[in-house]
Design a protein around this motif. Structure first.
Motif, PDB file in Angstrom:
ATOM      1  N   LEU A 104       0.831  -1.199   0.000  1.00  0.00           N
ATOM      2  CA  LEU A 104       0.000   0.000   0.000  1.00  0.00           C
ATOM      3  C   LEU A 104       0.871   1.257   0.000  1.00  0.00           C
ATOM      4  O   LEU A 104       0.600   2.219  -0.723  1.00  0.00           O
ATOM      5  N   GLY A 105       1.939   1.243   0.789  1.00  0.00           N
ATOM      6  CA  GLY A 105       2.878   2.365   0.793  1.00  0.00           C
ATOM      7  C   GLY A 105       3.547   2.557  -0.563  1.00  0.00           C
ATOM      8  O   GLY A 105       3.700   3.685  -1.036  1.00  0.00           O
ATOM      9  N   LEU A 106       3.931   1.459  -1.192  1.00  0.00           N
ATOM     10  CA  LEU A 106       4.536   1.540  -2.526  1.00  0.00           C
ATOM     11  C   LEU A 106       3.533   2.066  -3.553  1.00  0.00           C
ATOM     12  O   LEU A 106       3.894   2.833  -4.449  1.00  0.00           O
ATOM     13  N   SER A 107       2.279   1.677  -3.418  1.00  0.00           N
ATOM     14  CA  SER A 107       1.248   2.179  -4.326  1.00  0.00           C
ATOM     15  C   SER A 107       1.067   3.687  -4.171  1.00  0.00           C
ATOM     16  O   SER A 107       0.937   4.407  -5.159  1.00  0.00           O
ATOM     17  N   CYS A 108       1.079   4.150  -2.940  1.00  0.00           N
ATOM     18  CA  CYS A 108       0.969   5.591  -2.692  1.00  0.00           C
ATOM     19  C   CYS A 108       2.160   6.335  -3.281  1.00  0.00           C
ATOM     20  O   CYS A 108       2.006   7.409  -3.880  1.00  0.00           O
ATOM     21  N   SER A 109       3.338   5.767  -3.141  1.00  0.00           N
ATOM     22  CA  SER A 109       4.538   6.364  -3.715  1.00  0.00           C
ATOM     23  C   SER A 109       4.470   6.374  -5.243  1.00  0.00           C
ATOM     24  O   SER A 109       4.901   7.333  -5.883  1.00  0.00           O
ATOM     25  N   LEU A 110       3.933   5.317  -5.819  1.00  0.00           N
ATOM     26  CA  LEU A 110       3.740   5.276  -7.273  1.00  0.00           C
ATOM     27  C   LEU A 110       2.822   6.398  -7.738  1.00  0.00           C
ATOM     28  O   LEU A 110       3.079   7.028  -8.769  1.00  0.00           O
ATOM     29  N   ILE A 111       1.771   6.649  -6.998  1.00  0.00           N
ATOM     30  CA  ILE A 111       0.849   7.725  -7.365  1.00  0.00           C
ATOM     31  C   ILE A 111       1.554   9.073  -7.314  1.00  0.00           C
ATOM     32  O   ILE A 111       1.458   9.880  -8.240  1.00  0.00           O
ATOM     33  N   TYR A 112       2.291   9.326  -6.241  1.00  0.00           N
ATOM     34  CA  TYR A 112       2.981  10.611  -6.098  1.00  0.00           C
ATOM     35  C   TYR A 112       4.005  10.828  -7.209  1.00  0.00           C
ATOM     36  O   TYR A 112       3.990  11.849  -7.894  1.00  0.00           O
ATOM     37  N   HIS A 113       4.890   9.858  -7.401  1.00  0.00           N
ATOM     38  CA  HIS A 113       5.916  10.028  -8.431  1.00  0.00           C
ATOM     39  C   HIS A 113       5.319   9.973  -9.829  1.00  0.00           C
ATOM     40  O   HIS A 113       5.824  10.628 -10.744  1.00  0.00           O
ATOM     41  N   GLY A 114       4.231   9.222  -9.995  1.00  0.00           N
ATOM     42  CA  GLY A 114       3.543   9.205 -11.279  1.00  0.00           C
ATOM     43  C   GLY A 114       2.941  10.553 -11.609  1.00  0.00           C
ATOM     44  O   GLY A 114       3.021  11.021 -12.751  1.00  0.00           O
ATOM     45  N   LEU A 115       2.342  11.200 -10.625  1.00  0.00           N
ATOM     46  CA  LEU A 115       1.799  12.541 -10.857  1.00  0.00           C
ATOM     47  C   LEU A 115       2.912  13.528 -11.181  1.00  0.00           C
ATOM     48  O   LEU A 115       2.750  14.389 -12.045  1.00  0.00           O
ATOM     49  N   GLN A 116       4.030  13.408 -10.484  1.00  0.00           N
ATOM     50  CA  GLN A 116       5.158  14.292 -10.787  1.00  0.00           C
ATOM     51  C   GLN A 116       5.622  14.117 -12.229  1.00  0.00           C
ATOM     52  O   GLN A 116       5.960  15.082 -12.898  1.00  0.00           O
ATOM     53  N   ALA A 117       5.639  12.884 -12.701  1.00  0.00           N
ATOM     54  CA  ALA A 117       6.162  12.605 -14.038  1.00  0.00           C
ATOM     55  C   ALA A 117       5.138  12.825 -15.147  1.00  0.00           C
ATOM     56  O   ALA A 117       5.497  13.264 -16.235  1.00  0.00           O
ATOM     57  N   LEU A 118       3.878  12.536 -14.896  1.00  0.00           N
ATOM     58  CA  LEU A 118       2.883  12.498 -15.969  1.00  0.00           C
ATOM     59  C   LEU A 118       2.074  13.779 -16.123  1.00  0.00           C
ATOM     60  O   LEU A 118       1.433  13.969 -17.155  1.00  0.00           O
TER      61      LEU A 118
END
Length: 188
Positions: free
Chosen positions: A139-153
């Motif tokens: 769940l923590g990794l998923s949250c991190s994916l969302i944050y870094h994904g928003l930064q990148a996309l």
């Protein structure tokens, strides 16, 4: 795409994200080639755990209707992908300083649950504590994916505080959806 790039997605906004963005996978391709097969993992493994471990895993675990539970779980996971893609698009575009198109929003909605789907492999081990810890880490990794994904996309990005705000809103909805899915499993 290299495995090392995939493993770095939750850690950085640069490695792998631009390559994914350049490939521009369509929403149906994401649904058929990524979401559908990966969302099969938790129901199949939960069915296995429920029918093979029984009460050794958790009290009352073996007496459940696993066919019904896992079917509902699978359908709910598929529905969650489409709702989360729409939600990511709506939340990000509500901010004046951020913008994301539907394709990138659904790309992020498809990638975010990957750690949680992958963590379900540990259901092959009959340890409740191990599985709970694995899902919380996922769940923590998923949250991190969302944050870094928003930064990148995101097409416009001026302030990381705005990106964090959008991430928290999306994470809250995602955790609520995850909680509802787990409620389905525990209720039946």
């Amino acid at each position: 795409m290299k495995i090392s790039s995939i493993l770095l997605l939750p850690i950085t906004r640069t490695a792998g994200w631009k390559e994914l963005q350049q490939r521009r996978p369509s929403i149906p391709m994401l649904a058929w080639c990524l979401v559908l097969p990966m969302s099969l993992l938790p129901p199949i493994l939960l069915y296995y755990a429920g029918t093979h471990y029984g009460d050794d895993f958790m009290a009352g675990f073996g007496d459940r209707q696993w066919r019904f539970i896992t079917t509902i779980l699978f359908l709910a996971e598929l529905l969650t992908f489409f709702v989360m893609g729409w939600l990511i698009h709506a939340v990000v575009n509500a901010e004046r300083e951020l913008s994301i198109d539907y394709q990138n929003a659904y790309l992020l909605a498809a990638l975010a649950p990957l750690p949680m789907w992958s963590a379900s492999i540990l259901l092959l081990i009959p340890s409740l504590l191990l599985n709970v810890v694995a899902e919380l880490v996922a769940l923590g990794l998923s949250c991190s994916l969302i944050y870094h994904g928003l930064q990148a996309l995101c097409e416009r990005r001026t302030n990381d505080v705005i990106t964090m705000s959008a991430t928290y809103t999306i994470m809250a909805a995602g955790v609520l959806a995850w909680g509802l899915l787990m409620g389905i499993v525990l209720a039946y």
